[in-house]
Design a protein around this motif. Structure first.
Motif, PDB file in Angstrom:
ATOM      1  N   ASP A  96       0.846  -1.278   0.119  1.00  0.00           N
ATOM      2  CA  ASP A  96       0.072  -0.090  -0.100  1.00  0.00           C
ATOM      3  C   ASP A  96       0.911   1.297   0.097  1.00  0.00           C
ATOM      4  OD1 ASP A  96      -2.301  -1.272  -0.058  1.00  0.00           O
ATOM      5  OD2 ASP A  96      -2.502  -1.653   2.203  1.00  0.00           O
ATOM      6  N   ILE A  97       2.059   1.131   0.599  1.00  0.00           N
ATOM      7  CA  ILE A  97       2.748   2.336   0.716  1.00  0.00           C
ATOM      8  C   ILE A  97       3.528   2.594  -0.530  1.00  0.00           C
ATOM      9  CG2 ILE A  97       4.958   3.373   1.818  1.00  0.00           C
ATOM     10  CD1 ILE A  97       4.448   1.892   4.380  1.00  0.00           C
ATOM     11  N   LEU A  98       3.816   1.441  -1.214  1.00  0.00           N
ATOM     12  CA  LEU A  98       4.625   1.736  -2.493  1.00  0.00           C
ATOM     13  C   LEU A  98       3.499   2.165  -3.449  1.00  0.00           C
ATOM     14  CD1 LEU A  98       6.791  -1.547  -2.311  1.00  0.00           C
ATOM     15  CD2 LEU A  98       7.452   0.737  -2.296  1.00  0.00           C
ATOM     16  N   ILE A  99       2.513   1.602  -3.452  1.00  0.00           N
ATOM     17  CA  ILE A  99       1.410   2.191  -4.515  1.00  0.00           C
ATOM     18  C   ILE A  99       1.074   3.491  -4.397  1.00  0.00           C
ATOM     19  CG2 ILE A  99      -0.791   2.070  -5.174  1.00  0.00           C
ATOM     20  CD1 ILE A  99      -0.820  -1.161  -4.574  1.00  0.00           C
ATOM     21  N   ALA A 116       2.268   8.680   4.564  1.00  0.00           N
ATOM     22  CA  ALA A 116       2.361   7.437   4.168  1.00  0.00           C
ATOM     23  C   ALA A 116       1.873   6.452   4.893  1.00  0.00           C
ATOM     24  CB  ALA A 116       4.107   7.516   3.824  1.00  0.00           C
ATOM     25  N   CYS A 117       1.887   6.754   6.285  1.00  0.00           N
ATOM     26  CA  CYS A 117       1.570   5.794   7.167  1.00  0.00           C
ATOM     27  C   CYS A 117       0.092   5.617   7.029  1.00  0.00           C
ATOM     28  CB  CYS A 117       1.835   6.386   8.672  1.00  0.00           C
ATOM     29  SG  CYS A 117       3.506   5.998   9.304  1.00  0.00           S
ATOM     30  N   ILE A 118      -0.731   6.661   6.788  1.00  0.00           N
ATOM     31  CA  ILE A 118      -2.260   6.562   6.652  1.00  0.00           C
ATOM     32  C   ILE A 118      -2.243   5.653   5.268  1.00  0.00           C
ATOM     33  CG2 ILE A 118      -4.218   8.084   5.962  1.00  0.00           C
ATOM     34  CD1 ILE A 118      -3.228  10.320   7.863  1.00  0.00           C
ATOM     35  N   GLY A 119      -1.342   6.119   4.328  1.00  0.00           N
ATOM     36  CA  GLY A 119      -1.534   5.285   3.047  1.00  0.00           C
ATOM     37  C   GLY A 119      -1.557   3.735   3.335  1.00  0.00           C
ATOM     38  N   SER A 120      -0.608   3.216   4.317  1.00  0.00           N
ATOM     39  CA  SER A 120      -0.345   2.209   4.574  1.00  0.00           C
ATOM     40  C   SER A 120      -1.461   1.103   5.124  1.00  0.00           C
ATOM     41  CB  SER A 120       0.631   2.005   5.590  1.00  0.00           C
ATOM     42  OG  SER A 120       0.251   2.036   6.885  1.00  0.00           O
ATOM     43  N   ALA A 121      -2.496   2.103   5.274  1.00  0.00           N
ATOM     44  CA  ALA A 121      -3.908   1.352   5.856  1.00  0.00           C
ATOM     45  C   ALA A 121      -3.573   0.482   6.935  1.00  0.00           C
ATOM     46  CB  ALA A 121      -4.647   0.505   4.542  1.00  0.00           C
ATOM     47  N   ALA A 122      -2.795   1.000   7.725  1.00  0.00           N
ATOM     48  CA  ALA A 122      -2.303   0.037   8.997  1.00  0.00           C
ATOM     49  C   ALA A 122      -2.162   1.177  10.222  1.00  0.00           C
ATOM     50  CB  ALA A 122      -1.123  -0.837   8.827  1.00  0.00           C
ATOM     51  N   GLY A 138      16.190  -0.031   0.040  1.00  0.00           N
ATOM     52  CA  GLY A 138      16.383   0.980  -0.984  1.00  0.00           C
ATOM     53  C   GLY A 138      15.405   1.392  -2.022  1.00  0.00           C
ATOM     54  N   LEU A 139      13.948   1.126  -1.593  1.00  0.00           N
ATOM     55  CA  LEU A 139      12.946   1.243  -2.152  1.00  0.00           C
ATOM     56  C   LEU A 139      12.440   2.860  -2.008  1.00  0.00           C
ATOM     57  CD1 LEU A 139      11.333  -2.096  -2.071  1.00  0.00           C
ATOM     58  CD2 LEU A 139      12.598  -1.051  -3.998  1.00  0.00           C
ATOM     59  N   LEU A 140      12.810   3.356  -1.019  1.00  0.00           N
ATOM     60  CA  LEU A 140      12.303   4.646  -0.519  1.00  0.00           C
ATOM     61  C   LEU A 140      13.103   5.412   0.272  1.00  0.00           C
ATOM     62  CD1 LEU A 140      11.228   5.256   2.301  1.00  0.00           C
ATOM     63  CD2 LEU A 140       9.336   3.878   1.552  1.00  0.00           C
ATOM     64  N   VAL A 141      13.147   6.764   0.356  1.00  0.00           N
ATOM     65  CA  VAL A 141      14.004   7.614   0.797  1.00  0.00           C
ATOM     66  C   VAL A 141      13.295   8.597   1.786  1.00  0.00           C
ATOM     67  CG1 VAL A 141      14.695   9.287  -1.017  1.00  0.00           C
ATOM     68  CG2 VAL A 141      16.194   8.988   0.863  1.00  0.00           C
ATOM     69  N   ARG A 142      13.645   9.156   2.834  1.00  0.00           N
ATOM     70  CA  ARG A 142      13.308  10.110   3.610  1.00  0.00           C
ATOM     71  C   ARG A 142      14.101  11.164   3.607  1.00  0.00           C
ATOM     72  NH1 ARG A 142      13.326   6.007   8.697  1.00  0.00           N
ATOM     73  NH2 ARG A 142      11.347   4.837   8.319  1.00  0.00           N
ATOM     74  N   GLU A 143      13.413  12.486   3.530  1.00  0.00           N
ATOM     75  CA  GLU A 143      14.150  13.597   3.238  1.00  0.00           C
ATOM     76  C   GLU A 143      13.467  14.624   4.349  1.00  0.00           C
ATOM     77  OE1 GLU A 143      15.248  13.291  -1.308  1.00  0.00           O
ATOM     78  OE2 GLU A 143      13.384  13.921  -0.953  1.00  0.00           O
ATOM     79  N   ASN A 144      14.263  15.575   4.572  1.00  0.00           N
ATOM     80  CA  ASN A 144      13.431  16.856   5.330  1.00  0.00           C
ATOM     81  C   ASN A 144      12.778  17.814   4.110  1.00  0.00           C
ATOM     82  OD1 ASN A 144      14.465  16.175   7.846  1.00  0.00           O
ATOM     83  ND2 ASN A 144      16.246  17.234   7.675  1.00  0.00           N
ATOM     84  N   ASP A 145      11.782  18.201   4.588  1.00  0.00           N
ATOM     85  CA  ASP A 145      10.894  18.991   3.891  1.00  0.00           C
ATOM     86  C   ASP A 145      11.732  20.532   3.817  1.00  0.00           C
ATOM     87  OD1 ASP A 145       8.980  20.634   2.399  1.00  0.00           O
ATOM     88  OD2 ASP A 145       7.456  19.989   3.659  1.00  0.00           O
ATOM     89  N   ALA A 146      11.994  20.937   2.564  1.00  0.00           N
ATOM     90  CA  ALA A 146      12.559  22.261   2.475  1.00  0.00           C
ATOM     91  C   ALA A 146      11.879  23.421   2.907  1.00  0.00           C
ATOM     92  CB  ALA A 146      13.138  22.400   1.139  1.00  0.00           C
ATOM     93  N   ASP A 147      10.328  23.191   2.702  1.00  0.00           N
ATOM     94  CA  ASP A 147       9.573  24.347   2.941  1.00  0.00           C
ATOM     95  C   ASP A 147       9.231  24.194   4.462  1.00  0.00           C
ATOM     96  OD1 ASP A 147       9.703  25.028   0.491  1.00  0.00           O
ATOM     97  OD2 ASP A 147       8.082  23.830  -0.114  1.00  0.00           O
ATOM     98  N   ASP A 148       9.299  22.967   5.190  1.00  0.00           N
ATOM     99  CA  ASP A 148       8.833  23.109   6.543  1.00  0.00           C
ATOM    100  C   ASP A 148       9.944  22.099   7.182  1.00  0.00           C
ATOM    101  OD1 ASP A 148       7.511  22.526   9.182  1.00  0.00           O
ATOM    102  OD2 ASP A 148       5.575  22.265   8.039  1.00  0.00           O
ATOM    103  N   ASN A 149      10.851  22.638   8.014  1.00  0.00           N
ATOM    104  CA  ASN A 149      11.633  21.794   8.540  1.00  0.00           C
ATOM    105  C   ASN A 149      11.114  20.673   9.746  1.00  0.00           C
ATOM    106  OD1 ASN A 149      13.894  22.550   7.248  1.00  0.00           O
ATOM    107  ND2 ASN A 149      14.180  24.242   8.413  1.00  0.00           N
ATOM    108  N   ARG A 150       9.831  21.032  10.023  1.00  0.00           N
ATOM    109  CA  ARG A 150       9.325  20.087  10.850  1.00  0.00           C
ATOM    110  C   ARG A 150       8.684  18.744  10.346  1.00  0.00           C
ATOM    111  NH1 ARG A 150       4.811  23.756  12.823  1.00  0.00           N
ATOM    112  NH2 ARG A 150       4.670  24.242  10.696  1.00  0.00           N
ATOM    113  N   ARG A 151       8.703  18.820   9.003  1.00  0.00           N
ATOM    114  CA  ARG A 151       8.318  17.662   8.129  1.00  0.00           C
ATOM    115  C   ARG A 151       9.192  16.830   7.509  1.00  0.00           C
ATOM    116  NH1 ARG A 151       3.394  18.275   4.028  1.00  0.00           N
ATOM    117  NH2 ARG A 151       5.035  19.048   2.662  1.00  0.00           N
ATOM    118  N   VAL A 152       9.045  15.554   7.482  1.00  0.00           N
ATOM    119  CA  VAL A 152       9.832  14.498   6.891  1.00  0.00           C
ATOM    120  C   VAL A 152       9.100  13.926   5.948  1.00  0.00           C
ATOM    121  CG1 VAL A 152      11.214  12.502   6.999  1.00  0.00           C
ATOM    122  CG2 VAL A 152      11.251  14.193   8.748  1.00  0.00           C
TER     123      VAL A 152
END
Length: 176
Positions: A96-99, A116-122, A138-152
Motif C-alpha cells: 500500500d505504501i509503495l502504490i 505515508a503511514c495513513i496510506g499504508s492502511a495499517a 533501498g525502495l524509498l528515501v526519507r528527506e527533510n521538507d525544504a519548506d517546513d523543517n518540522r516535516r519529513v
C-alpha cells in the motif's frame, strides 16, 4: 492526520512489543516474501535487452496508463477490505505504501511520513516500521521538507520507481 506517537497502539502492536519474537517472525516472513518478489522481478541480461526494447515502445503512453492502473489497484484494495468487512484480512502495508508513493510521484505531490503511514492502511506504528524496512531495501528515501523543517517527506528511490514501473508493465501485459 494519524497519530504516529505510538500512544494509540492496537492490541496486536502492544502484544508484539511484549514478545519481540512475535514481531520478528511475521516481519521475517514478509521480508522473505518481498525478497522473492524482487527476485522474480529481476531480469536476466538476455531478457533485459528484450525488456528494454519493450519498455521504449511503451514509454510514450505508459506513465498515464501506469498511474491509472495504480489508482485502480489502490482503490480495489480498499474496496476489497470494505466488501469483506475486515481490513485486517488483507493487510499488506508495504505494498500500500509503495502504490501510494508511486501515485504521488506520478502526480508530482510530496508525501509526508504521517501521510505515508495513513496510506499504508495499517496502524501508524506498523506504517512507520514498514517505511523503515522499505528504506533499508533501498525502495524509498526519507528527506527533510525544504519548506517546513518540522516535516519529513518520503519518496520512491530510482530503484523503487523502476521496480514499480516493471510491475505495472507486467500487470498491463497480464490484462492485455
Amino acid at each position: 492526520m494519524g497519530d504516529i506517537s505510538g500512544d494509540g497502539l492496537c492490541p496486536s502492536d502492544a502484544d508484539a512489543m511484549a514478545d519481540p519474537a512475535a514481531l520478528l517472525h511475521p516481519l521475517a516472513d514478509e521480508l522473505l516474501t518481498i525478497a522473492a518478489r524482487l527476485r522474480g522481478a529481476a531480469v536476466t541480461p538476455d531478457a533485459a535487452d528484450d525488456a528494454t526494447r519493450r519498455a521504449r515502445t511503451r514509454r510514450a503512453g505508459s506513465g498515464s496508463a501506469h498511474l491509472a492502473l495504480a489508482r485502480k489497484t489502490y482503490a480495489l484494495r480498499r474496496k476489497r477490505a470494505a466488501i469483506f468487512g475486515n481490513p485486517d484480512l488483507f493487510g499488506e502495508p508495504a505494498w500500500d505504501i509503495l502504490i501510494d508513493l508511486y501515485i504521488a510521484h506520478a502526480e508530482g505531490k510530496p508525501v509526508s511520513v504521517s501521510s505515508a503511514c495513513i496510506g499504508s492502511a495499517a496502524p501508524a506504528t506498523t506504517g512507520l516500521r514498514w517505511l523503515g524496512i522499505l528504506a533499508d531495501e533501498g525502495l524509498l528515501v526519507r528527506e527533510n521538507d525544504a519548506d517546513d523543517n518540522r516535516r519529513v517527506l518520503v519518496r520512491l528511490t530510482p530503484t523503487g520507481l523502476a521496480a514499480m514501473e516493471r510491475f505495472f508493465d507486467a500487470a498491463q501485459d497480464a490484462v492485455s
